[in-house]
Design a protein around this motif. Structure first.
Motif, short mmCIF file in Angstrom:
data_model
loop_
_atom_site.label_atom_id
_atom_site.label_comp_id
_atom_site.label_asym_id
_atom_site.label_seq_id
_atom_site.Cartn_x
_atom_site.Cartn_y
_atom_site.Cartn_z
N PRO A 213 0.66 -1.16 -0.30
CA PRO A 213 -0.31 0.37 -0.17
C PRO A 213 0.22 1.39 -0.12
CG PRO A 213 -0.56 -1.69 1.71
CD PRO A 213 0.37 -1.93 0.92
N VAL A 214 0.65 2.35 -0.70
CA VAL A 214 1.48 3.90 -0.95
C VAL A 214 0.56 4.65 -0.09
CG1 VAL A 214 2.68 2.83 -3.12
CG2 VAL A 214 0.04 4.21 -2.79
N ILE A 215 -0.55 4.14 0.43
CA ILE A 215 -1.00 5.59 1.50
C ILE A 215 -0.60 5.44 3.06
CG2 ILE A 215 -3.11 6.74 2.05
CD1 ILE A 215 -3.00 7.00 -1.07
N THR A 216 0.08 6.67 3.59
CA THR A 216 0.24 6.59 4.45
C THR A 216 -0.10 6.82 6.05
OG1 THR A 216 2.03 8.80 4.60
CG2 THR A 216 2.51 6.52 4.53
N GLY A 217 -1.49 7.85 4.99
CA GLY A 217 -2.31 9.24 6.27
C GLY A 217 -2.82 10.96 5.01
N VAL A 218 -3.72 11.14 5.88
CA VAL A 218 -4.52 11.83 5.26
C VAL A 218 -4.97 13.13 6.07
CG1 VAL A 218 -5.53 10.36 3.95
CG2 VAL A 218 -7.05 10.62 6.41
N ILE A 219 -5.45 14.03 5.78
CA ILE A 219 -5.27 14.98 7.16
C ILE A 219 -5.74 16.14 6.20
CG2 ILE A 219 -3.65 17.21 7.15
CD1 ILE A 219 -0.83 15.64 6.57
N VAL A 220 -6.75 16.79 7.21
CA VAL A 220 -7.62 18.23 6.79
C VAL A 220 -6.83 18.85 7.90
CG1 VAL A 220 -8.94 17.52 8.89
CG2 VAL A 220 -10.00 18.86 6.70
N SER A 221 -6.64 20.55 7.28
CA SER A 221 -5.85 21.59 8.55
C SER A 221 -7.44 22.72 7.55
CB SER A 221 -5.04 22.10 7.29
OG SER A 221 -4.11 20.69 7.40
N LYS A 247 1.53 6.25 -13.47
CA LYS A 247 0.60 5.91 -13.60
C LYS A 247 -0.77 6.23 -12.51
CE LYS A 247 -2.34 3.11 -16.59
NZ LYS A 247 -2.61 1.94 -17.13
N ARG A 248 0.39 5.17 -11.37
CA ARG A 248 -0.18 4.59 -10.41
C ARG A 248 -0.93 5.82 -9.24
NH1 ARG A 248 2.03 0.43 -6.05
NH2 ARG A 248 0.60 -0.09 -4.35
N ILE A 252 -4.51 7.02 -8.09
CA ILE A 252 -4.92 7.47 -6.73
C ILE A 252 -5.59 8.72 -6.27
CG2 ILE A 252 -4.44 7.88 -4.71
CD1 ILE A 252 -2.31 5.51 -4.85
N GLY A 253 -4.91 9.83 -7.61
CA GLY A 253 -5.36 11.23 -7.83
C GLY A 253 -6.80 11.52 -8.06
N ARG A 254 -6.82 10.66 -9.30
CA ARG A 254 -8.49 10.76 -10.08
C ARG A 254 -9.62 10.66 -9.31
NH1 ARG A 254 -6.33 9.44 -13.99
NH2 ARG A 254 -6.18 11.55 -15.03
N HIS A 255 -8.95 9.43 -8.21
CA HIS A 255 -10.39 8.37 -7.07
C HIS A 255 -10.22 9.40 -6.61
CE1 HIS A 255 -12.17 5.35 -5.07
NE2 HIS A 255 -11.36 5.50 -4.16
N PHE A 256 -9.52 10.30 -5.97
CA PHE A 256 -9.56 11.02 -4.83
C PHE A 256 -10.72 12.02 -4.78
CE2 PHE A 256 -7.58 14.94 -2.16
CZ PHE A 256 -8.26 14.51 -1.57
N LYS A 257 -9.74 12.72 -6.36
CA LYS A 257 -11.28 13.94 -7.10
C LYS A 257 -12.46 13.19 -7.33
CE LYS A 257 -11.27 17.07 -10.68
NZ LYS A 257 -10.73 18.21 -11.94
#
Length: 296
Positions: A213-221, A247-248, A252-257
């Motif tokens: 897995p390449v995701i380590t964390g998420v943040i909201v500020s 591409k990978r 991830i960014g496209r899924h996020f958006k």
């Protein structure tokens, strides 16, 4: 049991209902409707359900758990926590726990002194128990941050899991997104703990070894005039267009958006204080605007 009204909508509500349904059907001690002779047995499901406590019936002392793929830790900081031994956090139901001894902890020690480790959880029910007892981003003070990272990874560039990675982020004007930020942050957390950001994981052959897995964390500020939501990765592509990692990371960014934030394909957010969904490696972030960002 007394019915509890839910304020969740869409994917969040569906996820909650699925967890509760699974709890009732898979919980040990709940008999099957069919006996060994194939005859249908009458089962008092209400009596069986009375012994189960979910986060909706008892947010603190629930006894039904569905494990996550990884354990996650919530961190928090705000102006009220800086320089204080005890945090003035909005957490009402969970105790503080000591910070982990990770490879990058020593390098980030000064900066991490003001960030408070709230709790580590590893089940769907514990996540909802936490979520139901913390203040949403729309109600946080200015300059406050929530950090949700995998257990053992601190929310700092210096951590071994982060130092070679980067982040997808979006910046949104506060006045136009106060009613949306809570949902965006919830869906971002759900995608993170559900490991759905990375298509390489969701498409992996079950017979083989899945990629790391390449995701380590998420943040909201929260800032005086805008919100920022970020996804941190343990790797980052080079500037070369033919880098296979690119591409990978773009997926991830496209899924996020599209799936998490709910924007349309090709939609632009051109507005004062707003940014597009952009990726920048942590190393390039130090170049003060000279690096080329990936935009979806």
């Amino acid at each position: 049991m007394t019915a509890v009204a839910s304020q969740l909508t869409g994917p969040a509500l569906q996820a909650s209902r699925a967890a509760l349904s699974s709890a009732l059907s898979d919980h040990p001690g709940v008999p099957s409707n069919d006996d060994e002779d194939g005859e249908v047995q009458e089962v008092d499901m209400q009596a069986q359900a009375d012994g189960l406590r979910t986060v909706f019936s008892d947010p603190t002392h629930f006894n039904v758990k569905h494990p996550l793929y990884s354990a996650w830790t919530l961190w928090f900081d705000s102006p009220a926590t800086k320089g204080r031994n005890l945090p003035q956090t909005p957490i009402s139901a969970f105790p503080q726990t000591p910070a982990p001894n990770t490879p990058g902890a020593a390098a980030a020690q000064g900066w991490m002194e003001d960030i408070k480790r709230v709790i580590t959880f590893d089940s769907v029910e514990e996540f909802w128990g936490l979520y139901n007892n913390i203040v949403p981003p729309s109600q946080l003070p200015q300059k406050a941050n929530y950090y949700l990272f995998k257990e053992g990874i601190i929310p700092a560039w210096e951590d071994e899991a982060n130092k070679n990675g980067g982040k997808w982020s979006i910046q949104l004007p506060k006045d136009k997104n106060r009613s949306n930020i809570d949902k965006m942050w919830l869906y971002t957390m759900l995608a993170a703990i559900g490991e759905t950001f990375d298509p390489e994981l969701t498409k992996a052959d079950l017979a083989g070894s899945p990629p790391e897995p390449v995701i380590t964390g998420v943040i909201v500020s929260t800032r005086p005039q805008f919100y920022r939501v970020s996804i941190w990765t343990r790797v980052a592509p080079s500037q070369a267009e033919d880098d296979p990692l690119r591409k990978r990371i773009e997926q991830i960014g496209r899924h996020f958006k599209l799936q998490v934030l709910g924007y349309a394909e090709g939609q632009k957010l051109a507005a004062p204080l707003a940014t597009e969904v952009e990726f920048l490696s942590h190393k390039d972030s130090e170049k003060k605007g000279k690096a080329k960002k990936i935009v979806v």
